[in-house]
Design an enzyme around this catalytic site. Structure first.
Site, mmCIF file in Angstrom:
data_model
loop_
_atom_site.group_PDB
_atom_site.id
_atom_site.type_symbol
_atom_site.label_atom_id
_atom_site.label_comp_id
_atom_site.label_asym_id
_atom_site.label_seq_id
_atom_site.Cartn_x
_atom_site.Cartn_y
_atom_site.Cartn_z
ATOM 1 N NE ARG A 141 -2.654 -0.075 3.549
ATOM 2 C CZ ARG A 141 -3.490 0.282 4.495
ATOM 3 N NH1 ARG A 141 -4.794 0.320 4.257
ATOM 4 N NH2 ARG A 141 -3.061 0.610 5.688
ATOM 5 C CB THR A 164 -2.499 7.076 -2.710
ATOM 6 O OG1 THR A 164 -1.812 5.825 -2.880
ATOM 7 C CG2 THR A 164 -1.693 8.195 -3.340
ATOM 8 C CG ASP A 204 2.157 -3.043 9.289
ATOM 9 O OD1 ASP A 204 2.381 -4.197 8.854
ATOM 10 O OD2 ASP A 204 2.291 -2.020 8.587
ATOM 11 C CG ASP A 247 5.823 -3.367 10.110
ATOM 12 O OD1 ASP A 247 6.508 -3.803 9.161
ATOM 13 O OD2 ASP A 247 5.532 -2.168 10.244
HETATM 14 C C1 PRP Z 1 -1.254 -4.782 4.352
HETATM 15 C C2 PRP Z 1 -2.060 -6.062 4.401
HETATM 16 C C3 PRP Z 1 -2.815 -6.014 3.106
HETATM 17 C C4 PRP Z 1 -3.090 -4.547 2.935
HETATM 18 C C5 PRP Z 1 -4.513 -4.271 3.320
HETATM 19 O O1 PRP Z 1 -0.149 -4.944 3.557
HETATM 20 O O2 PRP Z 1 -1.286 -7.212 4.567
HETATM 21 O O3 PRP Z 1 -2.115 -6.529 1.997
HETATM 22 O O4 PRP Z 1 -2.192 -3.851 3.815
HETATM 23 O O5 PRP Z 1 -4.827 -2.947 3.113
HETATM 24 P P1 PRP Z 1 -5.895 -2.483 2.041
HETATM 25 O O6 PRP Z 1 -7.095 -3.352 2.210
HETATM 26 O O7 PRP Z 1 -6.142 -1.068 2.433
HETATM 27 O O8 PRP Z 1 -5.280 -2.590 0.680
HETATM 28 P P2 PRP Z 1 0.961 -3.803 3.352
HETATM 29 O O9 PRP Z 1 0.621 -2.974 2.165
HETATM 30 O O10 PRP Z 1 1.181 -3.086 4.640
HETATM 31 O O11 PRP Z 1 2.235 -4.633 2.927
HETATM 32 P P3 PRP Z 1 3.060 -5.732 3.716
HETATM 33 O O12 PRP Z 1 2.234 -6.984 3.770
HETATM 34 O O13 PRP Z 1 4.265 -5.887 2.845
HETATM 35 O O14 PRP Z 1 3.391 -5.214 5.089
HETATM 36 N N1 URA Z 2 -2.745 -3.390 6.952
HETATM 37 C C1 URA Z 2 -2.393 -3.856 8.175
HETATM 38 O O1 URA Z 2 -1.397 -4.579 8.322
HETATM 39 N N2 URA Z 2 -3.153 -3.500 9.227
HETATM 40 C C2 URA Z 2 -4.237 -2.720 9.107
HETATM 41 O O2 URA Z 2 -4.899 -2.437 10.121
HETATM 42 C C3 URA Z 2 -4.574 -2.241 7.829
HETATM 43 C C4 URA Z 2 -3.809 -2.608 6.769
#
Ligand code: PRP
Ligand code: URA
Length: 215
Positions: free
Chosen positions: A110, A114, A206, A209
């Site tokens: 993400r 945005t 998160d 993380d």
């Molecule tokens: C997180 C999560 C989803 C996304 C959800 O990933 O694991 O993929 O956010 O958010 P959305 O519904 O608003 O799209 P992130 O983009 O943080 O990446 P990561 O898994 O690499 O930490």
């Molecule tokens: N992605 C995450 O990992 N946690 C949230 O709460 C939303 C998006």
């Protein structure tokens, strides 16, 4: 299990073990090692529910006494598709239930400003039209990542897709249902809302993380 009239594509898995483990997962004090184990265990328990309507076919089997007709899952191997990174934490748990499943990967993150998904990787089996897919991602927040992942799978030919997450926000469930009403969503919880920075409330923080210790 429970569906709600407001969210017809959503099934909330209310199994007591799932709910018990979800509370531990939410706890800010839960360390990375335990967090990882909990994601794995919840994914396995939820996979049982999410695969409940897989098609079966008759197949003969020879018992030590005689031949009989048993049932087996029909068609090509189920394909799991974790959304990188956090979806990776769910793969092993589901594979414990469905060891012969194939595993594709979709790379998305993400954009911090945005909140829209940016895609960087896509690899699934070539014969997508003939397979059942289960997309894995612990969090369904704005729904942007889920919509993008499902769109990419459909572009590759997939027609039978479910989405398995741990925590869903109403906004994300709605956005995914609007874009892809044919995709069933399984979640351990439908949480209250998104906050301004796109995190789910009450949520669990998160997920990527917390899984990989990169906070
Ligand atoms: C997180 C999560 C989803 C996304 C959800 O990933 O694991 O993929 O956010 O958010 P959305 O519904 O608003 O799209 P992130 O983009 O943080 O990446 P990561 O898994 O690499 O930490
Ligand atoms: N992605 C995450 O990992 N946690 C949230 O709460 C939303 C998006």
């Amino acid at each position: 299990m429970g569906t709600t009239p407001t969210f017809p594509t959503l099934t909330v898995v209310r199994h007591p073990l799932v709910q018990h483990k979800l509370r531990l997962l939410r706890d800010r004090e839960t360390p990375t090692k335990i967090f990882k184990e909990l994601v794995d265990e919840i994914a396995m328990l939820m996979a049982y529910e999410a695969t409940a309507d897989l098609a079966l076919e008759d197949a003969a089997v020879d018992t030590p006494l005689e031949r009989t007709i048993g049932r087996r899952v029909a068609g090509k191997k189920l394909t799991l598709v974790p959304i990188l990174r956090a979806g990776l934490g769910m793969v092993e748990g589901v594979l414990r239930l469905v060891p012969s499943a194939r595993v594709g990967h979709i790379g998305l993150y993400r954009d911090h400003d945005t909140l829209e998904p940016v895609d960087y990787y896509f690899k699934v089996p070539g014969d997508a039209a003939e397979r059942d897919f289960v997309v894995l991602d612990p969090m369904l927040a704005t729904g942007g990542s889920a919509v993008s992942a499902v769109s990419s799978l459909k572009k590759a030919g997939a027609t039978r897709i479910r989405f398995l997450c741990l925590v869903a926000a109403p906004e994300g469930v709605r956005r995914l249902a609007d874009a892809h009403p044919d995709v069933g969503v399984f979640a351990a919880s439908l949480d209250r809302e998104l906050h301004a920075q796109g995190y789910i409330l009450p949520g669990l923080g998160d997920a990527g993380d917390r899984l990989f210790g990169t906070r």
